[in-house]
Design a protein around this motif. Structure first.
Motif, PDB file in Angstrom:
ATOM      1  N   ARG A  94      13.081  -2.403  23.178  1.00 37.23           N
ATOM      2  CA  ARG A  94      13.337  -2.083  24.577  1.00 37.23           C
ATOM      3  C   ARG A  94      12.006  -2.188  25.313  1.00 37.23           C
ATOM      4  O   ARG A  94      11.055  -1.470  25.013  1.00 37.23           O
TER       5      ARG A  94
ATOM      6  N   PHE B  97      14.240  -2.262  30.480  1.00 34.77           N
ATOM      7  CA  PHE B  97      14.728  -1.094  31.208  1.00 34.77           C
ATOM      8  C   PHE B  97      13.659  -0.645  32.177  1.00 34.77           C
ATOM      9  O   PHE B  97      12.459  -0.782  31.916  1.00 34.77           O
TER      10      PHE B  97
ATOM     11  N   GLU C 255      15.731  -5.954  25.122  1.00 37.50           N
ATOM     12  CA  GLU C 255      16.293  -5.649  26.431  1.00 37.50           C
ATOM     13  C   GLU C 255      15.239  -4.965  27.279  1.00 37.50           C
ATOM     14  O   GLU C 255      14.329  -4.318  26.755  1.00 37.50           O
TER      15      GLU C 255
ATOM     16  N   ASN D 173      20.316  -7.289  32.664  1.00 37.60           N
ATOM     17  CA  ASN D 173      21.151  -6.318  31.966  1.00 37.60           C
ATOM     18  C   ASN D 173      21.378  -6.675  30.502  1.00 37.60           C
ATOM     19  O   ASN D 173      21.599  -5.798  29.668  1.00 37.60           O
ATOM     20  N   GLU D 174      21.363  -7.962  30.186  1.00 36.98           N
ATOM     21  CA  GLU D 174      21.719  -8.409  28.846  1.00 36.98           C
ATOM     22  C   GLU D 174      20.481  -8.577  27.964  1.00 36.98           C
ATOM     23  O   GLU D 174      19.456  -9.072  28.426  1.00 36.98           O
TER      24      GLU D 174
ATOM     25  N   CYS E 284      15.516  -6.642  36.632  1.00 37.74           N
ATOM     26  CA  CYS E 284      15.645  -6.177  35.251  1.00 37.74           C
ATOM     27  C   CYS E 284      16.979  -6.672  34.701  1.00 37.74           C
ATOM     28  O   CYS E 284      18.027  -6.094  34.989  1.00 37.74           O
TER      29      CYS E 284
END
Length: 230
Positions: free
Chosen positions: A191, A118, A116, A135-136, A133
């Motif tokens: 992330r 961020f 993901e 979300n999923e 960016c």
């Protein structure tokens, strides 16, 4: 089996500590962390002083992320290899889930997980508003979500160092061409930090590298087809 984590870095001192902490905070600890400083001119070395017992810092002249990763593999002592970019983070269960997957599926060569994105907290609000960016989480076919045995990496061969971007596309295409057993976990393991508008911008040079990487992959497939039909 012992796990070696390789973190290439270039002028990312402000993010590197967070990346290392995300490795140290795994629910199943790793055995070795190697940071390859690829010619940084910032305070990278100083930022690592508090990690002298848990991190091996190796320095080299600027040669690119691919060369830094290759050196990390060469220096690693573990039987399993994992990578993390110095501005990204692992989720706490990454090692636990990937090691469990390898134990449950002995024939697996490479284990990936979802990733993901961020937006970094230090990005000004005006810049953040211009960043895309998702979300999923998405399947993380990138070095940072990968775990594999050292002999598998060596079978595929070193990461190409000729590209500014696209090293993973080239390496992964070679891995698939070998018919390796690749497993994708549904869990989010990585992330990926977004920290500037220029990071997401595709320049002409970047597009050129992607085009050359894809051409090299197509050439390999054509050659393999000719060899198979001979």
């Amino acid at each position: 089996m012992k796990v070696s984590v390789i973190i290439p870095t270039y002028n990312r001192a402000d993010y590197l500590v967070d990346a290392i902490d995300s490795v140290l905070n795994q629910t199943v600890p790793v055995d070795e962390i190697i940071v390859i400083d690829d010619g940084s001119t910032d305070h990278t070395a100083a930022s690592l002083r508090g990690y002298s017992r848990s991190v091996r810092l190796l320095r080299q002249d600027r040669a690119g992320a691919g060369a830094a990763r290759n050196r990390g593999v060469h220096e690693a002592r573990g039987e399993l290899i994992a990578f993390l970019d110095s501005d990204d983070l692992w989720t706490p269960v990454k090692m636990e889930l990937q090691l469990a997957a390898m134990a449950a599926h002995p024939g697996v060569d490479i284990v990936f997980g979802h990733a993901e994105q961020f937006i970094s907290s230090d990005v000004p609000a005006a810049d953040a508003a211009r960043l895309h960016c998702p979300n999923e989480p998405v399947p993380g076919y990138v070095f940072g979500s990968m775990l594999l045995p050292r002999p598998v990496f060596q079978r595929v061969g070193p990461i190409a160092t000729a590209w500014r971007v696209g090293e993973f596309i080239d390496w992964y295409d070679r891995a698939r061409a070998l018919g390796l057993h690749i497993h994708m976990l549904e869990a989010t393991l990585l992330r990926r930090r977004v920290h500037g508008p220029d990071q997401m911008a595709a320049t002409r040079e970047v597009y050129g590298d992607y085009a050359r990487v894809l051409k090299a992959a197509l050439d390999r497939r054509r050659q393999a087809g000719r060899t198979g039909s001979a």
